[in-house]
Design a protein around this motif. Structure first.
Motif, PDB file in Angstrom:
ATOM      1  N   LEU A 239      48.768  11.810  39.103  1.00  0.00           N
ATOM      2  CA  LEU A 239      48.259  12.584  37.897  1.00  0.00           C
ATOM      3  C   LEU A 239      47.573  11.806  36.810  1.00  0.00           C
ATOM      4  N   PHE A 240      47.421  10.355  36.799  1.00  0.00           N
ATOM      5  CA  PHE A 240      46.843   9.634  36.035  1.00  0.00           C
ATOM      6  C   PHE A 240      45.838   8.700  36.446  1.00  0.00           C
ATOM      7  N   THR A 241      45.008   8.133  35.914  1.00  0.00           N
ATOM      8  CA  THR A 241      44.038   6.920  36.370  1.00  0.00           C
ATOM      9  C   THR A 241      44.388   5.970  35.460  1.00  0.00           C
ATOM     10  N   VAL A 242      44.352   4.875  36.114  1.00  0.00           N
ATOM     11  CA  VAL A 242      44.665   3.620  35.330  1.00  0.00           C
ATOM     12  C   VAL A 242      43.440   2.538  35.385  1.00  0.00           C
ATOM     13  N   ASP A 243      43.234   1.971  34.094  1.00  0.00           N
ATOM     14  CA  ASP A 243      42.294   0.998  34.174  1.00  0.00           C
ATOM     15  C   ASP A 243      42.908  -0.325  33.936  1.00  0.00           C
ATOM     16  N   VAL A 244      42.766  -1.211  34.709  1.00  0.00           N
ATOM     17  CA  VAL A 244      43.135  -2.580  34.717  1.00  0.00           C
ATOM     18  C   VAL A 244      42.357  -3.415  34.250  1.00  0.00           C
ATOM     19  N   HIS A 245      43.216  -4.504  33.150  1.00  0.00           N
ATOM     20  CA  HIS A 245      42.559  -5.483  32.551  1.00  0.00           C
ATOM     21  C   HIS A 245      43.413  -6.733  32.468  1.00  0.00           C
ATOM     22  N   GLY A 246      42.767  -7.855  32.635  1.00  0.00           N
ATOM     23  CA  GLY A 246      43.170  -9.053  32.479  1.00  0.00           C
ATOM     24  C   GLY A 246      43.481  -9.654  33.980  1.00  0.00           C
ATOM     25  N   SER A 247      44.461 -10.693  33.857  1.00  0.00           N
ATOM     26  CA  SER A 247      45.045 -11.472  35.139  1.00  0.00           C
ATOM     27  C   SER A 247      45.542 -10.656  36.253  1.00  0.00           C
ATOM     28  N   ALA A 248      45.157 -10.986  37.312  1.00  0.00           N
ATOM     29  CA  ALA A 248      45.802 -10.403  38.379  1.00  0.00           C
ATOM     30  C   ALA A 248      47.160 -10.716  38.535  1.00  0.00           C
ATOM     31  N   LEU A 249      47.742 -11.903  38.150  1.00  0.00           N
ATOM     32  CA  LEU A 249      49.096 -12.117  38.033  1.00  0.00           C
ATOM     33  C   LEU A 249      49.725 -11.134  37.264  1.00  0.00           C
ATOM     34  N   LEU A 250      49.291 -10.589  36.355  1.00  0.00           N
ATOM     35  CA  LEU A 250      49.917  -9.613  35.311  1.00  0.00           C
ATOM     36  C   LEU A 250      49.749  -8.323  35.747  1.00  0.00           C
ATOM     37  N   THR A 251      48.490  -7.921  36.237  1.00  0.00           N
ATOM     38  CA  THR A 251      48.402  -6.678  36.598  1.00  0.00           C
ATOM     39  C   THR A 251      48.820  -6.251  38.298  1.00  0.00           C
ATOM     40  N   GLY A 252      48.725  -7.411  39.006  1.00  0.00           N
ATOM     41  CA  GLY A 252      48.533  -7.102  40.484  1.00  0.00           C
ATOM     42  C   GLY A 252      47.443  -6.914  41.101  1.00  0.00           C
ATOM     43  N   GLY A 253      46.310  -6.764  40.336  1.00  0.00           N
ATOM     44  CA  GLY A 253      44.830  -6.795  40.921  1.00  0.00           C
ATOM     45  C   GLY A 253      44.625  -5.366  41.541  1.00  0.00           C
ATOM     46  N   SER A 254      43.887  -5.505  42.781  1.00  0.00           N
ATOM     47  CA  SER A 254      43.698  -4.167  43.483  1.00  0.00           C
ATOM     48  C   SER A 254      44.777  -3.909  44.399  1.00  0.00           C
ATOM     49  N   PHE A 255      45.917  -4.837  44.515  1.00  0.00           N
ATOM     50  CA  PHE A 255      47.066  -4.468  45.544  1.00  0.00           C
ATOM     51  C   PHE A 255      48.059  -3.441  44.832  1.00  0.00           C
ATOM     52  N   GLY A 256      47.877  -3.607  43.308  1.00  0.00           N
ATOM     53  CA  GLY A 256      48.951  -2.894  42.565  1.00  0.00           C
ATOM     54  C   GLY A 256      50.042  -3.389  41.773  1.00  0.00           C
ATOM     55  N   LEU A 257      50.730  -2.809  41.230  1.00  0.00           N
ATOM     56  CA  LEU A 257      51.918  -3.350  40.528  1.00  0.00           C
ATOM     57  C   LEU A 257      52.932  -4.163  41.148  1.00  0.00           C
ATOM     58  N   GLU A 258      52.823  -4.221  42.609  1.00  0.00           N
ATOM     59  CA  GLU A 258      53.816  -4.800  43.209  1.00  0.00           C
ATOM     60  C   GLU A 258      53.526  -6.141  43.378  1.00  0.00           C
ATOM     61  N   ALA A 259      52.134  -6.397  43.166  1.00  0.00           N
ATOM     62  CA  ALA A 259      51.932  -7.932  43.027  1.00  0.00           C
ATOM     63  C   ALA A 259      51.645  -8.581  41.605  1.00  0.00           C
ATOM     64  N   SER A 260      52.272  -7.675  40.877  1.00  0.00           N
ATOM     65  CA  SER A 260      52.481  -8.381  39.200  1.00  0.00           C
ATOM     66  C   SER A 260      53.578  -9.260  39.255  1.00  0.00           C
ATOM     67  N   ILE A 261      53.532 -10.246  38.567  1.00  0.00           N
ATOM     68  CA  ILE A 261      54.808 -11.121  38.072  1.00  0.00           C
ATOM     69  C   ILE A 261      55.905 -10.289  37.524  1.00  0.00           C
ATOM     70  N   MET A 262      55.667  -9.375  36.805  1.00  0.00           N
ATOM     71  CA  MET A 262      56.858  -8.620  35.945  1.00  0.00           C
ATOM     72  C   MET A 262      57.823  -8.076  36.790  1.00  0.00           C
ATOM     73  N   PRO A 263      57.414  -7.078  38.046  1.00  0.00           N
ATOM     74  CA  PRO A 263      58.326  -6.393  38.864  1.00  0.00           C
ATOM     75  C   PRO A 263      58.960  -7.511  39.770  1.00  0.00           C
ATOM     76  N   VAL A 264      58.412  -8.598  40.008  1.00  0.00           N
ATOM     77  CA  VAL A 264      58.941  -9.786  40.746  1.00  0.00           C
ATOM     78  C   VAL A 264      60.142 -10.356  39.983  1.00  0.00           C
ATOM     79  N   LEU A 265      60.135 -10.577  38.762  1.00  0.00           N
ATOM     80  CA  LEU A 265      61.183 -11.292  38.030  1.00  0.00           C
ATOM     81  C   LEU A 265      62.243 -10.174  37.714  1.00  0.00           C
ATOM     82  N   MET A 266      61.739  -8.995  37.478  1.00  0.00           N
ATOM     83  CA  MET A 266      62.894  -8.041  37.346  1.00  0.00           C
ATOM     84  C   MET A 266      63.555  -7.566  38.535  1.00  0.00           C
ATOM     85  N   GLY A 267      62.812  -7.607  39.699  1.00  0.00           N
ATOM     86  CA  GLY A 267      63.360  -7.164  40.977  1.00  0.00           C
ATOM     87  C   GLY A 267      64.217  -8.439  41.500  1.00  0.00           C
TER      88      GLY A 267
END
Length: 292
Positions: A239-267
């Motif tokens: 439903l949306f398009t997402v623009d990605v900015h900054g470090s892949a560690l934060l955003t997950g890069g091309s792999f998506g959110l699941e490669a971000s440090i945020m959900p890793v810590l939360m999970g």
């Protein structure tokens, strides 16, 4: 009872063969935890392979077929009951798990956005068609993957080695299984193992219910897809398009959110809470004594 005794004496079969159901060594192998795990994974995996990417409602029909295969293997091959997929309370468990999955992804995306990693814009595509496609595809994926990893693999390995070893092995396997996805690397595989493998395994040990874990997995993937975030490297229509900015560690890069440090810590944090609850409720099983 008398007939059984007469047959036993006339054929020379003993108690061990009776327990095997007359299948001999092959029967013992197939009905061992490793045996029924492999039989079930072949069956469910075959269904998934034939239906996961098919058009229309086929992935959902594949999920129904996968449940039927799972039931057959557990009841006829493993010769065990299947309380983990009981229909009673299934809707409640799925909704509860769905709430956890929805909250997990929304909070993760919000944190990444707050740190400048994501910006969203409305895609403008047909709302109903996008939602319908996402729901059908992700129901199929959630059901088949949870039957494979938590229903079959985790329970079989748990029976052999205990809950702790089972969750470690299945989590690592879950991460390795995602290494073939677009944009995957060693970090994304580790991230999936920690945030998804451990979290989903802990969720099953806590609730002992496949529908809870399916609901969590389904809401997780569907929310990502509708937000326009790649799901394990795959970027389906959202439903949306997402623009990605900054470090892949934060955003997950091309792999998506699941490669971000945020959900890793939360999970990991959520998984620890679930494992504590599982331990308190007796859901953590020790390693089986080898002599038994």
């Amino acid at each position: 009872m008398g007939t059984t005794s007469a047959v036993r004496h006339s054929t020379g079969s003993g108690p061990s063969e009776e327990r095997d159901g007359g299948g001999g060594r092959f029967g013992r192998i197939v009905r061992s935890p490793l045996g029924w795990m492999l039989v079930g994974m072949v069956g469910v995996g075959l269904v998934s392979g034939l239906t996961a990417t098919a058009p229309g409602p086929v992935p959902m029909l594949g999920a129904v077929a996968a449940v039927a295969v799972y039931c057959y293997v557990m009841r006829r091959v493993a010769r065990r009951s299947t309380p983990e997929i009981a229909r009673s309370g299934a809707a409640r468990e799925a909704l509860l798990g769905g709430g956890v999955g929805l909250g997990f992804i929304l909070v993760s995306a919000l944190l990444i956005t707050a740190f400048g990693g994501y910006s969203f814009s409305w895609a403008g595509d047909g709302f109903l068609s996008v939602v319908r496609t996402a729901v059908v595809v992700q129901i199929g994926a959630a059901v088949t993957e949870e039957l494979l990893f938590r229903g079959l693999a985790l329970q079989a390995l748990e029976q052999m080695w205990g809950s702790r070893a089972a969750i470690v092995v299945t989590s690592l396997f879950f991460g390795v299984a995602h290494l073939g996805a677009p944009g995957a690397n060693a970090w994304s595989g580790l991230a999936i193992a920690l945030e998804a493998g451990v979290l989903l395994g802990a969720a099953f040990l806590w609730r002992r219910n496949i529908w809870f874990v399916v609901g969590l997995h389904f809401a997780w993937n569907t929310t990502e897809q509708l937000l326009g975030i790649p799901v394990s490297g795959h970027a389906p229509e959202g439903l949306f398009t997402v623009d990605v900015h900054g470090s892949a560690l934060l955003t997950g890069g091309s792999f998506g959110l699941e490669a971000s440090i945020m959900p890793v810590l939360m999970g990991v944090a959520i998984a620890v809470l679930m494992l504590v609850r599982a331990h308190r409720s007796g859901g953590i099983k020790p390693r089986r004594n080898a002599s038994r």
